[in-house]
Scaffold this motif. Sequence first.
Motif, mmCIF file in Angstrom:
data_model
loop_
_atom_site.group_PDB
_atom_site.id
_atom_site.type_symbol
_atom_site.label_atom_id
_atom_site.label_comp_id
_atom_site.label_asym_id
_atom_site.label_seq_id
_atom_site.Cartn_x
_atom_site.Cartn_y
_atom_site.Cartn_z
ATOM 1 N N VAL A 220 0.826 -1.270 -0.044
ATOM 2 C CA VAL A 220 -0.203 0.032 -0.133
ATOM 3 C C VAL A 220 1.012 1.488 0.213
ATOM 4 C CG1 VAL A 220 -1.997 1.392 1.617
ATOM 5 C CG2 VAL A 220 -1.749 -1.571 0.972
ATOM 6 N N LYS A 221 1.787 1.229 0.811
ATOM 7 C CA LYS A 221 2.968 2.457 0.901
ATOM 8 C C LYS A 221 3.360 2.507 -0.430
ATOM 9 C CE LYS A 221 7.181 -0.236 1.825
ATOM 10 N NZ LYS A 221 7.450 -0.033 0.227
ATOM 11 N N ASN A 222 3.031 1.682 -1.734
ATOM 12 C CA ASN A 222 3.463 2.451 -2.844
ATOM 13 C C ASN A 222 2.934 2.796 -4.133
ATOM 14 O OD1 ASN A 222 6.139 1.059 -2.109
ATOM 15 N ND2 ASN A 222 5.489 -1.178 -2.685
ATOM 16 N N PHE A 223 1.720 2.500 -3.410
ATOM 17 C CA PHE A 223 0.291 3.125 -4.257
ATOM 18 C C PHE A 223 0.182 4.221 -4.029
ATOM 19 C CE2 PHE A 223 -0.799 -1.438 -5.327
ATOM 20 C CZ PHE A 223 -1.547 -0.720 -6.302
ATOM 21 N N GLN A 251 -7.735 -0.241 1.147
ATOM 22 C CA GLN A 251 -8.243 1.105 1.535
ATOM 23 C C GLN A 251 -7.856 2.380 3.076
ATOM 24 O OE1 GLN A 251 -11.885 1.980 -0.539
ATOM 25 N NE2 GLN A 251 -12.368 2.603 1.165
ATOM 26 N N GLN A 252 -8.222 1.282 4.291
ATOM 27 C CA GLN A 252 -8.228 2.180 5.482
ATOM 28 C C GLN A 252 -6.515 2.252 5.890
ATOM 29 O OE1 GLN A 252 -9.818 -0.819 7.887
ATOM 30 N NE2 GLN A 252 -11.738 -0.067 7.117
ATOM 31 N N GLU A 253 -5.765 1.648 4.909
ATOM 32 C CA GLU A 253 -3.985 1.736 5.395
ATOM 33 C C GLU A 253 -3.593 2.750 4.305
ATOM 34 O OE1 GLU A 253 -0.175 -0.317 4.209
ATOM 35 O OE2 GLU A 253 -1.676 -1.647 4.593
ATOM 36 N N PHE A 254 -4.539 3.075 3.279
ATOM 37 C CA PHE A 254 -4.429 3.929 2.277
ATOM 38 C C PHE A 254 -4.140 5.196 2.574
ATOM 39 C CE2 PHE A 254 -5.710 6.672 -1.255
ATOM 40 C CZ PHE A 254 -4.159 6.056 -2.316
ATOM 41 N N ILE A 345 8.195 -9.356 -1.438
ATOM 42 C CA ILE A 345 8.294 -9.070 -2.574
ATOM 43 C C ILE A 345 7.998 -8.433 -4.179
ATOM 44 C CG2 ILE A 345 6.572 -11.026 -3.636
ATOM 45 C CD1 ILE A 345 10.530 -11.142 -3.994
ATOM 46 N N MET A 346 6.681 -8.025 -3.946
ATOM 47 C CA MET A 346 6.456 -7.177 -5.033
ATOM 48 C C MET A 346 7.153 -5.300 -5.196
ATOM 49 S SD MET A 346 4.243 -8.553 -6.963
ATOM 50 C CE MET A 346 2.749 -6.987 -7.145
ATOM 51 N N ASP A 347 7.986 -5.715 -3.162
ATOM 52 C CA ASP A 347 8.608 -4.128 -3.832
ATOM 53 C C ASP A 347 9.672 -4.424 -4.746
ATOM 54 O OD1 ASP A 347 7.481 -2.830 -2.475
ATOM 55 O OD2 ASP A 347 8.483 -3.373 -0.045
#
Length: 366
Positions: A220-223, A251-254, A345-347
Amino acid sequence: MEKYFKHKLVDLFLKVYTKKLDFTQSRVEFNDLEEKNFSNIIIYSTTALGDFLMNTPAIHAIRNRFKDAFITLICHQNFKSYLEHGTDWDKIITWNNKVNHIPNLLKEIKKSGTPDLAVILHSHNPYDYLSAIMSGAKFVFRDNYNENKLIEKWLTNYVDSFRGHVIQRKLELIKPLGCETTSKSCIEMRTPRRVNSIKKNNIHIGFQMGASSSERCWPVKNFVRVASQILNSDNTARIVLIGAPNDIYLQQEFMELLSSKYHSRIDQLIGKTTLIELTQKINKLDLLVTGDTGPMHIAIALKVPTISLFVTAVPYATGPYQDPELHKVILGAVMPLNYKIHSHIMDVISPDKVISEINTILHNRE
């Protein structure tokens, strides 16, 4: 081991039920047909939304080949209302892939008569081909993903060793039926619902943050970093968050990580739309940033540009297959050292790379 015994039990049951050792005689009978015209066809697509959308080119090809046939689509209950008004089938039956629901499935199939042909595009074995044979279908085509002699012996035709896109797999499976499978339009996915054309005054960029598994979710941090950059550089742009109800936590984290000055420009739609509404919302987007998900396939079918993020998923099999000029796949490599550097891993896909691709796509659309 449990799966093997299920296949073995089905094999024994079918031998008794059909009074035959296997279904291989159907291959001879199929090849001996002078005219391969079928009037009653059942098609299985009972798994995820993305699977269904990748099946739509094959379903459409079957409809075009057998224009006067009565076609029954067997689907998952979750998608019934979404598929009700599709033009490539005449009837919908829902099935949960469970053996105890086969009697009701057969009852519903038989209401439209005995099928001539069963095409299993995506479903769960062994109960899919079991029910197809019990329905009385003379010929059974199935897309197999692994070699299994206990399945193969009960099929007229199957695919199990094709290396390529899932859409093409399905088209290869039905090619012996005489379906058109080679033209450019043959690979195009279709949504069963018509969507309205949209006029917008500003840019709408969609984020699909959820996926079928956590390892396929870009953090989420990347989005948030991408959103901040886009919203800062264009004061009219909006970010549209889409996803299933179980993605609400993303969504809440975003929203917690995003600066409050941008909150009014975020459309928080996760968990708030039906599939019909989601299709309309995606159609309004200028671009969707997503992993390998059902909404990605909806966007592709609607010819909405996408940026898709692949690390653990395989784009040559499930990524964009049509309109390559509209879609950008960002592929990250899985390597041992990545686990040392990144917490997820998606980072390995950087926000800067995604931002750059967004700017390129939006610039090219001007």
